[in-house]
Design a protein around this motif. Structure first.
Motif, short mmCIF file in Angstrom:
data_model
loop_
_atom_site.label_atom_id
_atom_site.label_comp_id
_atom_site.label_asym_id
_atom_site.label_seq_id
_atom_site.Cartn_x
_atom_site.Cartn_y
_atom_site.Cartn_z
N ALA A 7 0.83 -1.21 0.00
CA ALA A 7 0.00 0.00 0.00
C ALA A 7 0.87 1.26 0.00
N GLU A 8 1.96 1.24 0.75
CA GLU A 8 2.86 2.39 0.78
C GLU A 8 3.53 2.60 -0.57
N ILE A 9 3.95 1.51 -1.20
CA ILE A 9 4.58 1.61 -2.51
C ILE A 9 3.58 2.13 -3.54
N ARG A 10 2.36 1.65 -3.46
CA ARG A 10 1.31 2.13 -4.37
C ARG A 10 1.11 3.64 -4.18
N ARG A 11 1.04 4.08 -2.93
CA ARG A 11 0.86 5.53 -2.67
C ARG A 11 2.08 6.33 -3.15
#
Length: 64
Positions: A7-11
């Motif tokens: 999720a952090e990488i996506r953001r």
């Protein structure tokens, strides 16, 4: 903070398409500071730092 989750990488990817300012990127990611965002971006986008080519299926996995 530890390892980056999907999720952090996506953001991070989303933020980099929206902003050029690292402070705004970090604010969008929400769980990482400017230095961590810059370092991760360089890590995943620099072949000499262990980056790998993103495939369509890997991007689908993180919903970019």
């Amino acid at each position: 903070m530890g390892r980056w989750n999907a999720a952090e990488i996506r953001r991070l990817y989303q933020a980099k398409t929206l902003f050029s300012d690292w402070a705004m990127v970090a604010r969008y990611v929400g769980t990482r500071d400017v230095t961590q965002c810059k370092s991760k971006w360089i890590q995943i986008n620099t072949p000499s730092k262990g980056a790998r080519e993103w495939t369509e299926s890997s991007l689908d996995t993180i919903d970019v």
